[in-house]
Scaffold this active site. Sequence first.
Site, PDB file in Angstrom:
ATOM      1  N   ILE A  22       0.912  -1.270  -0.020  1.00 57.59           N
ATOM      2  CA  ILE A  22      -0.184   0.090  -0.051  1.00 57.59           C
ATOM      3  C   ILE A  22       0.839   1.119   0.017  1.00 57.59           C
ATOM      4  O   ILE A  22       2.086   1.141   0.515  1.00 57.59           O
ATOM      5  CB  ILE A  22      -1.063  -0.014   1.122  1.00 57.59           C
ATOM      6  CG1 ILE A  22      -1.934   1.237   1.232  1.00 57.59           C
ATOM      7  CG2 ILE A  22      -0.046  -0.135   2.517  1.00 57.59           C
ATOM      8  CD1 ILE A  22      -3.045   1.113   2.169  1.00 57.59           C
ATOM      9  N   CYS A  23       0.305   2.293  -0.748  1.00 58.92           N
ATOM     10  CA  CYS A  23       1.011   3.556  -0.598  1.00 58.92           C
ATOM     11  C   CYS A  23       2.531   3.606  -1.115  1.00 58.92           C
ATOM     12  O   CYS A  23       2.618   2.940  -2.058  1.00 58.92           O
ATOM     13  CB  CYS A  23       0.950   4.073   0.694  1.00 58.92           C
ATOM     14  SG  CYS A  23       1.290   5.935   0.757  1.00 58.92           S
ATOM     15  N   GLY A  24       3.489   4.056  -0.423  1.00 62.01           N
ATOM     16  CA  GLY A  24       4.863   4.107  -0.752  1.00 62.01           C
ATOM     17  C   GLY A  24       5.525   2.621  -1.055  1.00 62.01           C
ATOM     18  O   GLY A  24       6.483   2.692  -1.929  1.00 62.01           O
ATOM     19  N   THR A  75       4.029   0.420  -2.913  1.00 57.70           N
ATOM     20  CA  THR A  75       4.026   0.088  -4.344  1.00 57.70           C
ATOM     21  C   THR A  75       5.160   0.751  -5.188  1.00 57.70           C
ATOM     22  O   THR A  75       5.464   0.115  -6.078  1.00 57.70           O
ATOM     23  CB  THR A  75       2.559   0.782  -4.702  1.00 57.70           C
ATOM     24  OG1 THR A  75       2.425   2.239  -4.830  1.00 57.70           O
ATOM     25  CG2 THR A  75       1.446   0.097  -3.947  1.00 57.70           C
TER      26      THR A  75
END
EC number: 3.2.-.-
Length: 210
Positions: free
Chosen positions: A109-111, A113
């Site tokens: 999730i988020c960073g 990725t």
Amino acid sequence: MQTRKVYLYVFHTMSDWEYGYLIAELNSGRYFKQDAASLKVVTVGVNKEMITTLGGLSIKPDISLDECTLGSQDLIILPGGNTWGEDIHQPILKKVGDALKLGTTIAAICGATLGLANEGYLNSRKHTSNDLDYMNMVCPNYKGETFYEKGPAVSDENLVTASGIAPLEFAVEVLKKLDVFAPDTLRSWYKLNKTQKPEYFFELMNTINR
């Protein structure tokens, strides 16, 4: 079948809100369907030194990366954080690359990725992130634009990716992937948390008290 294990990768600056819904349900098992085995969330760090989350919580990893062996039935959760562009995450990214081929469920999730994107792991898999333009800007090895989907969370085979502002949808996709909730339980659980309407709490309770 090998016992399924759940790992949460922990590191300095990790974003507290992004994994909360998910690990609370996996670790407690309170809404699991009757035939689902119990799970325990194990924290894994680059080493066993204490880390501090973005919210200021101190976490001492249960195990180090050297002690972590990912099997095909396992799950590893990769939260966002401010450091995914740094070399400290190379060991986990290498391990994740091997695990993707093995069939381990990878939930990023988020960073996180961005870390996967810059290793080329998203070049041929459906995925999402916070923003495609930003991903193209900060990930020189990313060539997966045609596989990018706009949406809160995307699941493709053994990979789940999500935007950092979609922790609930992230949890739903992972719970669906692991098949630990009955479909109507998962639907009611999502509606309750998404809408905050009390009728969905009673609907949720009815799905597990049959």
